[in-house]
Design a protein around this motif. Structure first.
Motif, PDB file in Angstrom:
ATOM      1  N   PHE A   1      -3.009   6.570   0.143  1.00  0.00           N
ATOM      2  CA  PHE A   1      -4.458   6.539  -0.022  1.00  0.00           C
ATOM      3  C   PHE A   1      -5.005   7.934   0.222  1.00  0.00           C
ATOM      4  O   PHE A   1      -4.361   8.777   0.849  1.00  0.00           O
ATOM      5  CB  PHE A   1      -5.113   5.517   0.920  1.00  0.00           C
ATOM      6  CG  PHE A   1      -4.825   5.765   2.378  1.00  0.00           C
ATOM      7  CD1 PHE A   1      -5.643   6.581   3.152  1.00  0.00           C
ATOM      8  CD2 PHE A   1      -3.721   5.191   2.972  1.00  0.00           C
ATOM      9  CE1 PHE A   1      -5.361   6.801   4.481  1.00  0.00           C
ATOM     10  CE2 PHE A   1      -3.434   5.403   4.299  1.00  0.00           C
ATOM     11  CZ  PHE A   1      -4.257   6.216   5.069  1.00  0.00           C
TER      12      PHE A   1
ATOM     13  N   LYS B   1      -9.969   6.597   3.861  1.00  0.00           N
ATOM     14  CA  LYS B   1      -9.238   5.844   4.875  1.00  0.00           C
ATOM     15  C   LYS B   1     -10.074   4.709   5.462  1.00  0.00           C
ATOM     16  O   LYS B   1      -9.600   3.577   5.609  1.00  0.00           O
ATOM     17  CB  LYS B   1      -8.767   6.780   5.985  1.00  0.00           C
ATOM     18  CG  LYS B   1      -7.940   6.100   7.042  1.00  0.00           C
ATOM     19  CD  LYS B   1      -7.443   7.118   8.066  1.00  0.00           C
ATOM     20  CE  LYS B   1      -6.588   6.445   9.119  1.00  0.00           C
ATOM     21  NZ  LYS B   1      -6.091   7.416  10.093  1.00  0.00           N
TER      22      LYS B   1
ATOM     23  N   VAL C   1     -10.452   1.886   3.005  1.00  0.00           N
ATOM     24  CA  VAL C   1      -9.192   1.154   2.862  1.00  0.00           C
ATOM     25  C   VAL C   1      -8.997   0.208   4.050  1.00  0.00           C
ATOM     26  O   VAL C   1      -8.621  -0.959   3.873  1.00  0.00           O
ATOM     27  CB  VAL C   1      -7.995   2.133   2.729  1.00  0.00           C
ATOM     28  CG1 VAL C   1      -6.672   1.387   2.764  1.00  0.00           C
ATOM     29  CG2 VAL C   1      -8.114   2.948   1.459  1.00  0.00           C
TER      30      VAL C   1
ATOM     31  N   LEU D   1       0.868  -1.180   0.000  1.00  0.00           N
ATOM     32  CA  LEU D   1       0.000   0.000   0.000  1.00  0.00           C
ATOM     33  C   LEU D   1       0.900   1.224   0.000  1.00  0.00           C
ATOM     34  O   LEU D   1       1.654   1.454   0.951  1.00  0.00           O
ATOM     35  CB  LEU D   1      -0.910  -0.008   1.232  1.00  0.00           C
ATOM     36  CG  LEU D   1      -1.880   1.151   1.375  1.00  0.00           C
ATOM     37  CD1 LEU D   1      -2.895   1.133   0.231  1.00  0.00           C
ATOM     38  CD2 LEU D   1      -2.605   1.077   2.709  1.00  0.00           C
TER      39      LEU D   1
ATOM     40  N   LEU E   1      -8.351  -2.045  -4.280  1.00  0.00           N
ATOM     41  CA  LEU E   1      -7.794  -0.921  -3.525  1.00  0.00           C
ATOM     42  C   LEU E   1      -7.747   0.353  -4.362  1.00  0.00           C
ATOM     43  O   LEU E   1      -8.041   1.438  -3.866  1.00  0.00           O
ATOM     44  CB  LEU E   1      -6.403  -1.271  -2.995  1.00  0.00           C
ATOM     45  CG  LEU E   1      -6.352  -2.269  -1.837  1.00  0.00           C
ATOM     46  CD1 LEU E   1      -4.924  -2.714  -1.570  1.00  0.00           C
ATOM     47  CD2 LEU E   1      -6.962  -1.668  -0.576  1.00  0.00           C
TER      48      LEU E   1
ATOM     49  N   ALA F   1      -7.059   4.072  -3.129  1.00  0.00           N
ATOM     50  CA  ALA F   1      -5.712   3.822  -2.602  1.00  0.00           C
ATOM     51  C   ALA F   1      -4.768   3.497  -3.746  1.00  0.00           C
ATOM     52  O   ALA F   1      -5.194   3.012  -4.797  1.00  0.00           O
ATOM     53  CB  ALA F   1      -5.755   2.670  -1.603  1.00  0.00           C
TER      54      ALA F   1
ATOM     55  N   VAL G   1      -2.626   0.371   8.102  1.00  0.00           N
ATOM     56  CA  VAL G   1      -2.909   1.368   7.062  1.00  0.00           C
ATOM     57  C   VAL G   1      -2.229   2.691   7.388  1.00  0.00           C
ATOM     58  O   VAL G   1      -1.737   3.376   6.488  1.00  0.00           O
ATOM     59  CB  VAL G   1      -4.444   1.544   6.891  1.00  0.00           C
ATOM     60  CG1 VAL G   1      -4.780   2.748   6.042  1.00  0.00           C
ATOM     61  CG2 VAL G   1      -5.054   0.279   6.292  1.00  0.00           C
TER      62      VAL G   1
ATOM     63  N   GLU H   1     -11.265  -2.759   3.631  1.00  0.00           N
ATOM     64  CA  GLU H   1     -10.773  -3.662   2.582  1.00  0.00           C
ATOM     65  C   GLU H   1      -9.558  -4.452   3.062  1.00  0.00           C
ATOM     66  O   GLU H   1      -9.441  -5.652   2.797  1.00  0.00           O
ATOM     67  CB  GLU H   1     -10.440  -2.867   1.319  1.00  0.00           C
ATOM     68  CG  GLU H   1     -10.167  -3.715   0.119  1.00  0.00           C
ATOM     69  CD  GLU H   1     -11.351  -4.582  -0.294  1.00  0.00           C
ATOM     70  OE1 GLU H   1     -11.103  -5.713  -0.756  1.00  0.00           O
ATOM     71  OE2 GLU H   1     -12.504  -4.152  -0.150  1.00  0.00           O
TER      72      GLU H   1
END
Length: 158
Positions: free
Chosen positions: A98, A103, A106, A95, A148, A153, A125, A109
């Motif tokens: 984002f 947020k 994300v 990642l 994503l 993201a 994250v 997910e």
């Protein structure tokens, strides 16, 4: 497994000492020739040395020994051969960043495909950029990265 050895014929020391002056010039010219060859080899670039090494092994007939003992196949086939590259099958999902507004999406997910709790997913994250899943098959990894990206993201495969 038998070792590859080469027997080098050696002249007896007495024979070398008993040679006439004509024999010493032959030795000197041989030494000069070997020194010249050594100097030439030392002057080669790295790529030229690799090519020479391959050619020398080929001329000596060592190509079957190279393959039998599992050494690099490039030495056996020469510099013009193409090495087969193995395709990567397991990927890591990283990642990168984002959007602040996304947020929560994300985090949800990340929880969905990592089996993490809410707190652990949130901490993961917030450490962006971070690897969020390792050793994922290509198809699954591409599907996760696409999801994503869809929610805002930026993720990549490593």
């Amino acid at each position: 497994m038998p070792l590859l050895t080469t027997k080098i014929p050696r002249r007896p020391l007495l024979r070398l000492l008993s040679t006439a002056s004509g024999g010493t010039t032959a030795i000197e010219s041989r030494d000069q020739k070997l020194n010249r060859i050594a100097d030439d080899l030392l002057a080669l670039t790295k790529a030229e040395r690799e090519d020479y090494s391959t050619l020398f092994r080929h001329k000596l007939g060592l190509t079957q020994w190279v393959l039998a003992f599992g050494l690099n196949a490039a030495y056996a086939t020469g510099p013009a051969s193409e090495e087969k590259k193995e395709e990567k099958t397991a990927f890591d999902i990283k990642l990168e960043k984002f959007e602040a507004a996304a947020k929560i999406k994300v985090i949800k997910e990340v929880r969905a495909f990592t089996d993490l709790g809410l707190k652990e997913a949130k901490e993961l994250v917030e450490k962006t950029p971070v690897v969020i899943k390792k050793g994922v098959l290509k198809e699954e990894a591409e599907r996760i990265v696409a999801k994503l990206k869809e929610i805002g993201a930026a993720a990549i495969l490593e």
